[in-house]
Scaffold this motif. Structure first.
Motif, short mmCIF file in Angstrom:
data_model
loop_
_atom_site.label_atom_id
_atom_site.label_comp_id
_atom_site.label_asym_id
_atom_site.label_seq_id
_atom_site.Cartn_x
_atom_site.Cartn_y
_atom_site.Cartn_z
N ASN A 92 53.68 46.92 36.39
CA ASN A 92 52.73 45.51 36.79
C ASN A 92 51.34 46.35 36.03
O ASN A 92 50.79 45.84 36.02
CB ASN A 92 52.94 46.56 38.57
CG ASN A 92 54.04 45.14 39.11
OD1 ASN A 92 54.69 44.59 38.61
ND2 ASN A 92 54.18 45.78 40.64
N TRP A 93 51.86 48.06 35.99
CA TRP A 93 50.89 48.72 34.93
C TRP A 93 50.71 47.53 34.13
O TRP A 93 48.96 48.08 33.64
CB TRP A 93 50.99 50.15 35.29
CG TRP A 93 49.88 50.84 34.75
CD1 TRP A 93 49.10 51.75 35.43
CD2 TRP A 93 49.27 51.44 33.97
NE1 TRP A 93 48.38 52.26 34.65
CE2 TRP A 93 47.99 52.04 33.74
CE3 TRP A 93 49.70 51.21 31.98
CZ2 TRP A 93 47.35 52.39 32.25
CZ3 TRP A 93 48.98 51.93 31.67
CH2 TRP A 93 47.81 52.27 31.40
N GLU A 96 48.64 44.95 34.36
CA GLU A 96 46.96 44.92 35.00
C GLU A 96 45.62 45.81 33.69
O GLU A 96 45.23 45.17 33.98
CB GLU A 96 47.35 46.23 36.32
CG GLU A 96 47.64 45.05 37.40
CD GLU A 96 47.95 46.72 38.40
OE1 GLU A 96 47.87 47.64 38.90
OE2 GLU A 96 49.47 46.05 39.23
N THR A 97 46.92 46.59 32.61
CA THR A 97 45.98 46.69 32.26
C THR A 97 45.85 46.04 30.52
O THR A 97 45.78 47.15 29.49
CB THR A 97 46.24 48.84 31.70
OG1 THR A 97 47.77 48.11 31.49
CG2 THR A 97 46.06 48.71 33.00
#
Length: 135
Positions: A92-93, A96-97
């Motif tokens: 997920n991180w 998102e980035t």
């Protein structure tokens, strides 16, 4: 090469973090960012009464300090500590980035990994970017 590289770090002796750093440096394009990420699993509710109130914040700062120590002279590196289930939080991180490559250290698989799955296996199956596994 890659511009936004993620190295998830678990603090155990079986993981080749130095190898992951070496690979990340080799595949990093000019001006690339390398992020050292540690995921803190949630403390189970039934345990919270038995740990000091400052446990989570102290553990987070200790993790941040260990990651900073690992950085050494890695150019354009940063440290991030997040909470959640490990594999899902990493992917997920990364989504998102805008991570374009995850370099993840892994231990040698054993039978329980085949049956239960490991963090590296989760990341390989679910990441939406390139994944380089280090053993």
């Amino acid at each position: 090469m890659y511009k936004n590289i993620l190295i998830p770090v678990a603090f155990d002796a079986q993981k080749d973090v130095a190898g992951a750093i070496d690979i990340a440096n080799r595949i990093a394009g000019e001006g690339a960012t390398i992020t050292f990420l540690h995921v803190m699993e949630q403390v189970p509710v039934y345990v919270t009464d038995y740990v000091p109130a400052t446990f989570v914040s102290e553990t987070r700062e200790a993790a941040r300090a260990k990651l900073t120590e690992l950085l050494g002279d890695v150019a354009n590196a940063r440290v991030v500590v997040i909470d959640g289930p490990t594999g899902r939080s990493i992917t997920n991180w990364a989504d998102e980035t805008g991570v374009d490559c995850i370099v993840i250290p892994s231990h040698r698989p054993v039978m329980s990994d085949i049956l239960l799955g490991s963090t590296a296996a989760w990341v390989v199956r679910h990441a939406h970017c390139a994944v380089h596994v280090i053993r």
